[in-house]
Design a protein around this motif. Sequence first.
Motif, short mmCIF file in Angstrom:
data_model
loop_
_atom_site.label_atom_id
_atom_site.label_comp_id
_atom_site.label_asym_id
_atom_site.label_seq_id
_atom_site.Cartn_x
_atom_site.Cartn_y
_atom_site.Cartn_z
N ARG A 1 6.34 -1.54 -6.79
CA ARG A 1 5.39 -2.23 -6.27
C ARG A 1 5.93 -3.87 -5.81
NH1 ARG A 1 2.27 0.48 -9.73
NH2 ARG A 1 0.58 1.72 -8.78
N ASN A 2 5.86 -4.35 -4.92
CA ASN A 2 6.17 -5.87 -4.74
C ASN A 2 7.38 -6.08 -5.01
OD1 ASN A 2 5.61 -8.42 -4.00
ND2 ASN A 2 4.77 -9.15 -6.18
N LEU B 1 4.05 5.70 -5.41
CA LEU B 1 4.12 5.90 -6.79
C LEU B 1 3.09 6.75 -7.54
CD1 LEU B 1 5.03 2.23 -7.72
CD2 LEU B 1 6.64 4.10 -7.93
N LEU B 2 2.08 6.94 -6.92
CA LEU B 2 0.88 7.67 -7.35
C LEU B 2 0.92 9.07 -7.09
CD1 LEU B 2 -2.18 5.30 -6.41
CD2 LEU B 2 -1.39 5.86 -8.68
N LEU C 1 0.90 -1.05 0.02
CA LEU C 1 -0.01 0.01 -0.09
C LEU C 1 0.84 1.09 -0.02
CD1 LEU C 1 -2.83 1.40 0.20
CD2 LEU C 1 -2.83 1.00 2.61
N LEU C 2 1.86 1.14 0.92
CA LEU C 2 2.75 2.48 0.88
C LEU C 2 3.50 2.67 -0.44
CD1 LEU C 2 4.31 1.99 4.52
CD2 LEU C 2 2.68 3.82 3.72
N LEU D 1 17.88 -5.76 -7.71
CA LEU D 1 16.38 -5.72 -7.27
C LEU D 1 15.46 -6.57 -8.15
CD1 LEU D 1 14.20 -3.43 -6.35
CD2 LEU D 1 14.36 -2.40 -8.79
N VAL D 2 14.68 -7.29 -7.19
CA VAL D 2 13.85 -8.39 -8.04
C VAL D 2 12.22 -7.67 -8.01
CG1 VAL D 2 13.20 -10.68 -7.65
CG2 VAL D 2 15.17 -9.91 -6.92
N ASN D 3 12.13 -7.66 -9.21
CA ASN D 3 10.71 -7.04 -9.30
C ASN D 3 9.98 -7.35 -10.71
OD1 ASN D 3 8.59 -4.89 -9.10
ND2 ASN D 3 9.55 -3.45 -10.50
#
Length: 341
Positions: A64-65, A12-13, A6-7, A130-132
């Motif tokens: 995200r994630n 990002l928004l 959520l954070l 960075l795993v995304n």
Amino acid sequence: MHQLFLLSSLWLLVVPPALSIFQSPTGTPAPPQLQYLLEPLHSAVHTRRGATATLPCVLRALPRNYRVKWSKVEPANYGESIIIITNGLYHKNYGPLSPRVRLRHSHRYDASLTISHVALEDEGRYRCQLVNGLEDESVSLTLHLEGVVFPYQPSSGRYKLNYQDAKRACEQQDSRLATYQQLYKAWTEGLDWCNAGWVLDGTVHYPIINSREPCGGRLLLPGVRTYGARDKQKDRFDAFCFTSALQGHVYFIRGHLNFKEAAQACRNHGGAMAKVGQLYSAWKFSQLDRCDGGWLEDGSVRFPITTPRQRCGGLPHPGVHSFGFPSKDRRIYGTYCFEKE
């Protein structure tokens, strides 16, 4: 975990990429190729044994994630050893480095890795990934230890060590097998040695500054000459060892001592007989300079010189010089001792 997602989503928004708190320096000709990770200003971090070192890895934005994974590249087996994985809120440590590593985390974009009590085996290449999902990216950094390379052969003589023997011999002298890069650097700084020795990757080399007949002939150019990869079980050579700063100090005790008396003299002063690597370290980092030959733990007799002079062996170059392995019953020498901090 839901709180993290959520954070990240809210950030990002709310904050457009152009308003990231990290900006490229003015005058940079092209935008960075990395989308989320900042390219480190320097690709190498220099440190000494026993110090605390930080390998920088900073995000410019939080996707995200995501996860950040630190690993150490292991060239010997063409793999990587995972050190730590974090999602920004939680982390988990892995492997032998686990008790000595942590994330610096000076702010929420900081995923830098801090290693405490740096050891000789910590030198090498590290990767921050960075795993995304499909947007994985990484930066690589190299941890360099300041130190000294020295050739080593046992009391049994020249070319008696297979690879495992050489590895063990260096470790017994408070050092480890040098890497090829460490040997090459030592050659650029003046290491000239005619005997071939193992290095960490299982190859065999010898560094030559002054070309001469007993060392491959005068026609060969100076350089680190190589025998290439050898059979680690059957082939036998000497070893090139590497050591770094001491966590203690080396001192000399005068006397006409045999080997057993020298060991007792060190114990009487609260120390132990110095190892070869410890004497090299004291010469390199503490500028230990003595004309006196002294016993060491392996039964050799050596003396460290930082300022060459005529009445101190008459040798033209600084270094740790050796009298070899005399009979342990001889009462001629003093002893070098080591005391931990």
